[in-house]
Design an enzyme around this catalytic site. Structure first.
Site, PDB file in Angstrom:
ATOM      1  N   HIS A   1     -80.809  -8.705 -15.340  1.00 14.68           N
ATOM      2  CA  HIS A   1     -80.526  -8.112 -16.646  1.00 14.68           C
ATOM      3  C   HIS A   1     -81.813  -7.524 -17.197  1.00 14.68           C
ATOM      4  O   HIS A   1     -82.910  -7.858 -16.768  1.00 14.68           O
ATOM      5  CB  HIS A   1     -79.912  -9.113 -17.638  1.00 14.68           C
ATOM      6  CG  HIS A   1     -80.698 -10.367 -17.848  1.00 14.68           C
ATOM      7  ND1 HIS A   1     -81.727 -10.473 -18.743  1.00 14.68           N
ATOM      8  CD2 HIS A   1     -80.590 -11.590 -17.271  1.00 14.68           C
ATOM      9  CE1 HIS A   1     -82.220 -11.705 -18.712  1.00 14.68           C
ATOM     10  NE2 HIS A   1     -81.546 -12.404 -17.834  1.00 14.68           N
TER      11      HIS A   1
ATOM     12  N   GLY B   1     -84.511 -23.002 -20.413  1.00  8.44           N
ATOM     13  CA  GLY B   1     -83.754 -21.796 -20.734  1.00  8.44           C
ATOM     14  C   GLY B   1     -82.266 -21.976 -20.508  1.00  8.44           C
ATOM     15  O   GLY B   1     -81.437 -21.570 -21.338  1.00  8.44           O
TER      16      GLY B   1
ATOM     17  N   ARG C   1     -87.749  -6.291 -29.747  1.00  5.76           N
ATOM     18  CA  ARG C   1     -87.940  -6.159 -31.182  1.00  5.76           C
ATOM     19  C   ARG C   1     -88.291  -4.719 -31.580  1.00  5.76           C
ATOM     20  O   ARG C   1     -89.095  -4.063 -30.914  1.00  5.76           O
ATOM     21  CB  ARG C   1     -89.074  -7.071 -31.666  1.00  5.76           C
ATOM     22  CG  ARG C   1     -88.878  -8.544 -31.358  1.00  5.76           C
ATOM     23  CD  ARG C   1     -87.704  -9.106 -32.096  1.00  5.76           C
ATOM     24  NE  ARG C   1     -87.609 -10.560 -31.969  1.00  5.76           N
ATOM     25  CZ  ARG C   1     -86.470 -11.229 -32.020  1.00  5.76           C
ATOM     26  NH1 ARG C   1     -85.343 -10.594 -32.181  1.00  5.76           N
ATOM     27  NH2 ARG C   1     -86.455 -12.535 -31.916  1.00  5.76           N
TER      28      ARG C   1
ATOM     29  N   ARG D   1     -89.372 -14.634 -39.900  1.00  8.65           N
ATOM     30  CA  ARG D   1     -89.897 -14.199 -38.598  1.00  8.65           C
ATOM     31  C   ARG D   1     -90.791 -13.000 -38.849  1.00  8.65           C
ATOM     32  O   ARG D   1     -90.336 -11.896 -39.077  1.00  8.65           O
ATOM     33  CB  ARG D   1     -88.717 -13.833 -37.683  1.00  8.65           C
ATOM     34  CG  ARG D   1     -89.087 -13.590 -36.245  1.00  8.65           C
ATOM     35  CD  ARG D   1     -87.871 -13.204 -35.437  1.00  8.65           C
ATOM     36  NE  ARG D   1     -87.384 -11.874 -35.763  1.00  8.65           N
ATOM     37  CZ  ARG D   1     -86.102 -11.537 -35.881  1.00  8.65           C
ATOM     38  NH1 ARG D   1     -85.170 -12.458 -35.773  1.00  8.65           N
ATOM     39  NH2 ARG D   1     -85.741 -10.299 -36.147  1.00  8.65           N
TER      40      ARG D   1
ATOM     41  N   THR E   1     -85.371  -4.353 -39.352  1.00 10.11           N
ATOM     42  CA  THR E   1     -84.439  -4.730 -38.294  1.00 10.11           C
ATOM     43  C   THR E   1     -84.315  -3.564 -37.326  1.00 10.11           C
ATOM     44  O   THR E   1     -84.654  -2.428 -37.650  1.00 10.11           O
ATOM     45  CB  THR E   1     -83.062  -5.127 -38.871  1.00 10.11           C
ATOM     46  OG1 THR E   1     -82.243  -5.651 -37.816  1.00 10.11           O
ATOM     47  CG2 THR E   1     -82.348  -3.939 -39.507  1.00 10.11           C
TER      48      THR E   1
END
Length: 612
Positions: A11, A185, A426, A526, A557
């Protein structure tokens, strides 16, 4: 020396390009194909990297793949043999794919690359790097440290799930590993699955849900699911998990332990799910901190680097920093498999080719703010937007910053597409949706009217680095939004007795600080610190917003709706702008207002993408 790194077939496929050890370009395939977590061979990302470097594949000295498929095949085969006859059905389903594609992946890669350079010397120039070494290299070599412990934690690579390396100069030596099926994980992903979220993408939701709950199941997890030793090493009790043999993460015994079957994606989230999320988050944090303390005691090195999917758990990262086991911490912003492409290239350059690291002055790292993707010149932006049917005005720099800051102060949501696209999960002020953090309704508005996602999910603050300590309990660099810290007491709002008594999702709409849109229910945030050196235009926008409002913080965002990859091109940005309820869009020096656009171009983005 020019090296191309590639990750693919699991992925988050990606490509990265180095020239003489300097990172020229890096990008995920999903940003070009518009398929979330695209795992296919990264043709578009490779094309971009080569174009950014002004190169053809024939100019490349080495192509490096981020893991070793044959060893991974060995692990798959040995696992099924160990658990036989259980799991035969999943073994039968997986084996044809492995035989057709994975086992002979070297030949597959050669055939894919032939479209660029049929005569390329694949025998000598196609290299393979072990998965966890790729992660470790991505963490250490771009870091600001000359010496560091490197801790890699993810689901699984070939065999390793957790590994420790020591980096010194241009050397990186693997020291210790924990092997499959014992995996932090996969443990966290099992709870992601159990709470009804998608594995490999819903872990962010589980982390965001945790503060709404109480960790009342943490004791059960410690007693039945994981055995943690004094040095932080651990083993899982596989009686409760099905990921070795089945097609799901947990089993009936797990359901019995926690008193109910796994939640389905469309079922209501209850307080119990929030408590389960809080419990596994607490256990994860405890194990990470215990691991770190053991490593500091064993090696005596004051710095630590992190990579692997677990390193994207920014709550755990923030607690590790505050724990003080290490003096300083650096986390690879593309900590997941996409970053493996970069790590593979860096490992080849420094370890295989023996090349020295480039010395860096000061504390800034070699990731260049992680702004490593495509950028678009102004004339190209105007042509692309015009072709898409957009109506826009072109403003000079100062006027654009002024107008955008005023719009934000008026409560508008702003799409912000500037400079190079970010590498990693991000948005960091290159492909972002921005808002006013002082608004008590902005968090809910962005979730429900712009992102079309669950209302409980928190948003991050971007804060001027020079002002960070006045607003948050953090006085260090956090440029990649990978550290969580609390809002300082002076900025918090006192809660009433009635508000304090609220539970779960009822807490969502209670303002907790001067910047409620980015203050989570436990007063955490965050944090992204914004630096003039790496993103001067974003720094200038926040500075102008501060001059107008007194607040050096913006809601930040990613520019996408749920289930969609972050936008890449001006056309992507315009489509998303027309598919959600953002009022303003700035692409380069082009400013678009929603009311000026052709209503016929409006899109139904709410149902355009699969749930994430």
């Amino acid at each position: 020396m020019k090296i191309l790194g590639v990750s693919a077939f699991y992925h988050d496929s990606a490509a990265a390009l180095l020239r003489d050890g300097v990172i020229l370009a890096a990008a995920q395939e999903e940003r070009f194909t518009r398929k979330k977590h695209d795992s296919e061979f990264p043709r578009a990302a490779i094309d971009y990297c080569l174009a950014e470097g002004g190169l053809t594949l024939g100019d490349i000295d080495a192509v490096v793949f981020y893991d070793k498929p044959f060893i991974k095949f060995e692990r798959l085969l040995e696992t099924y043999l160990a658990f036989a006859p259980r799991g035969f059905e999943s073994f039968r389903m997986a084996m044809p794919l492995w035989l057709r594609e994975k086992l002979f992946q070297k030949d597959l890669l050669r055939s894919e690359f032939k479209q660029w350079a049929p005569d390329f010397d694949w025998q000598n120039k196609l290299l393979f790097c072990e998965h966890h070494l790729s992660h470790a290299a991505s963490a250490f070599f771009p870091s600001p440290f000359d010496e560091a412990v490197v801790l890699t934690m993810d689901g699984v690579g070939e065999w390793a799930t957790t590994s420790v390396a020591i980096g010194r100069g241009n050397s990186l030596t693997m020291q210790q590993e924990i092997h499959f099926p014992h995996s932090l994980g996969l443990l966290y992903s099992a709870f992601t699955y159990y709470c009804g979220f998608k594995v490999n993408s819903g872990e962010y939701k589980l982390m965001g849900l945790a503060p709404y709950g109480q960790p009342r199941f943490a004791g059960l997890i410690r007693e039945h699911l994981i055995d943690v030793k004094a040095d932080g090493s651990f083993r899982l009790n596989m009686d409760y998990f099905d990921y070795c043999t089945g097609l799901r993460m947990t089993n009936a015994r797990f359901d019995t332990l926690f008193g109910a079957p796994a939640r389905k994606a469309n079922e209501e989230l209850t307080q119990r799910h929030m408590d389960i999320a809080a419990s596994i988050q607490q256990v994860l944090e405890e194990v990470v901190i215990q691991l770190a303390r053991g490593l500091r005691k064993e090696y005596g090195i004051p710095n630590i680097c992190l990579a692997g999917g677990v390193a994207l758990n920014c709550v755990a990262n923030g607690k590790l920093l505050r724990d003080g086991a290490f003096n300083d911490i650096w986390i690879q912003p593309a900590a997941g498999d996409a970053g493996g492409a970069l790590g593979a290239a860096l490992a080849a350059y420094h370890l295989n080719k023996g090349q020295p690291r480039i010395r860096r002055n000061g504390s800034h790292d070699a990731m260049q703010g992680s702004y490593l993707g495509p950028a678009f010149v102004q004339s190209d932006i105007e042509q692309r937007l015009t072709a898409a049917g957009a109506k826009f005005s072109v403003l000079q720099d100062e006027a654009l910053i002024d107008t955008c800051a005023e719009g934000l102060a008026d409560g508008k949501a702003l799409g912000w597409v500037q400079g190079r696209m970010e590498f990693g999960p991000r948005a960091l002020g290159g492909r972002s949706i921005l808002g006013d953090p002082r608004s008590p309704t902005m968090q809910k508005t962005l979730n429900l009217r712009v992102k079309y996602r669950e209302s409980f999910r928190p948003f991050a603050p971007s804060v001027l680095r020079e002002d960070a300590a006045e607003w948050f309990e953090l006085d260090t660099d956090s440029p990649y939004m990978l550290l969580v810290a609390d809002v300082v007491n002076a900025r918090r709002r006192s809660m009433t007795a009635e508000e304090e008594a609220l539970f779960g999702i009822e807490k969502l709409n209670v303002p907790r600080s001067e910047i409620p849109a980015v203050t989570h229910v436990d007063y955490s945030a965050r944090i992204q610190t914004v630096h003039a050196e790496t993103n001067p235009r974003y720094h200038a926008l926040i500075s102008r917003f501060k001059a107008q409002t007194g607040c050096p913080v913006l809601v930040n965002t990613s520019f996408n709706v749920r289930g969609e990859p972050i936008v890449c091109t001006p056309e992507d940005a315009f489509r998303c702008f027309m598919g959600c309820e953002i009022e303003l869009l700035a692409v380069g020096n082009c400013l678009l207002r929603k009311e000026d656009q052709d209503p016929a171009l409006k899109l139904d983005y709410k149902n355009a993408f699969e749930l994430d």
